[in-house]
Design an enzyme around this catalytic site. Sequence first.
Site, PDB file in Angstrom:
ATOM      1  N   LYS A   1      -1.935  -6.729   3.048  1.00 57.95           N
ATOM      2  CA  LYS A   1      -2.919  -5.649   2.964  1.00 57.95           C
ATOM      3  C   LYS A   1      -4.314  -6.229   2.751  1.00 57.95           C
ATOM      4  O   LYS A   1      -5.271  -5.831   3.400  1.00 57.95           O
ATOM      5  CB  LYS A   1      -2.533  -4.677   1.834  1.00 57.95           C
ATOM      6  CG  LYS A   1      -1.344  -3.807   2.221  1.00 57.95           C
ATOM      7  CD  LYS A   1      -0.699  -3.087   1.052  1.00 57.95           C
ATOM      8  CE  LYS A   1       0.590  -2.405   1.534  1.00 57.95           C
ATOM      9  NZ  LYS A   1       1.402  -1.850   0.465  1.00 57.95           N
TER      10      LYS A   1
ATOM     11  N   GLN B   1       1.224  -0.839  -5.910  1.00 58.17           N
ATOM     12  CA  GLN B   1       2.399  -1.298  -5.169  1.00 58.17           C
ATOM     13  C   GLN B   1       3.676  -0.915  -5.921  1.00 58.17           C
ATOM     14  O   GLN B   1       3.824  -1.240  -7.098  1.00 58.17           O
ATOM     15  CB  GLN B   1       2.310  -2.820  -4.956  1.00 58.17           C
ATOM     16  CG  GLN B   1       3.380  -3.374  -4.058  1.00 58.17           C
ATOM     17  CD  GLN B   1       3.265  -2.892  -2.614  1.00 58.17           C
ATOM     18  OE1 GLN B   1       2.196  -2.862  -2.034  1.00 58.17           O
ATOM     19  NE2 GLN B   1       4.390  -2.489  -2.033  1.00 58.17           N
TER      20      GLN B   1
ATOM     21  N   ASP C   1      -2.430   6.105  -0.110  1.00 51.42           N
ATOM     22  CA  ASP C   1      -0.991   6.049   0.192  1.00 51.42           C
ATOM     23  C   ASP C   1      -0.458   7.439   0.544  1.00 51.42           C
ATOM     24  O   ASP C   1       0.629   7.579   1.101  1.00 51.42           O
ATOM     25  CB  ASP C   1      -0.232   5.538  -1.047  1.00 51.42           C
ATOM     26  CG  ASP C   1       0.348   4.154  -0.832  1.00 51.42           C
ATOM     27  OD1 ASP C   1       0.432   3.720   0.334  1.00 51.42           O
ATOM     28  OD2 ASP C   1       0.709   3.516  -1.835  1.00 51.42           O
TER      29      ASP C   1
END
Length: 284
Positions: A53, A97, A120
């Site tokens: 990322k 995460q 997200d």
Amino acid sequence: MTAVIINGKEIASKKKAEIAQEVQKLRDLGITPGLAVILVGDNHASRTYVKNKEKTCRELGMHSILIELPETVSQEELLMKIEELNGDPAIHGILVQLPLPKHIDETKVIESISPYKDVDGFHPINIGRMMTGQDAFLPCTPYGIMVLLEESGISIEGKHVVVVGRSNIVGKPVGQLFLNQHATVTYCHSRTKDLTFHTSQADIIIAAVGIANFIKAEHVKEGAVVIDVGINRNETGKLCGDVAYDEVSEKAGFITPVPGGVGPMTITMLMFNTLKSAKNTLHS
Ligand code: NAD
């Protein structure tokens, strides 16, 4: 029939080039889209995802910061860090995460991220907005699947879509996105009776099960579109999807490979959402 391969790597590259151009335009206006990624603990797979990322952010001209916290970090400390990022004008997207250590309440953490920075697309506000067809940050893997189909010229309206899997991050939201685009959607899951009965009627199958080579040719209607979300290892340790690729590609009309199908789209849509969030600040 031999299926047309949907090349996710190629489609992701095209999308990333478009995003990089948009990033440059914003930078010319003095705004650099910024993504903050929080990694708790030392999970090897999570570390690899996070590094990718960061790398992609840099490639597209975005600002990225990685915040590494020890496995033992308290929930309170993590929430305080998120609060700080919520108020940081250089950060447009915040991603924690997953999975998190057991002593931390994942729901609380997700809900503490500002819905305006929830790139997200996991915050209940974004999920609710998606369900009601309003503008929202869409979860990256489901969104990436929709872009793959669009870029492959596959129409959705009126199609029968069977989603195998009902997780909050893939199965449930992807079905909703198809519904929003006027498909007829069936969800199948671990307690579905006679899976083949359902999947064999599908024009489009989304396999998000997490079991190597689970969807076989017998599950698939001749000419169907088969999207494989799975990332698994087979008995020899080789990366493979949820679909028995060799036999299904002989019967399907379109198919995504693993690797190189859905995977590259997930990170691309994360970049897209971060850009979108930065653009939103122009109007606020
Ligand atoms: P999950 O474990 O949360 O959910 C799996 C789902 O499969 C469940 O809803 C369960 O009901 C269903 N299922 C299990 N056994 C079944 C059976 N016998 N018949 C029918 N349904 C069954 O998994 P997830 O997070 O949705 O991920 C699914 C797969 O996708 C995993 O391999 C994961 O690694 C992969 N994944 C890939 C990406 C990507 O970017 N490509 C992103 C997220 C997840």
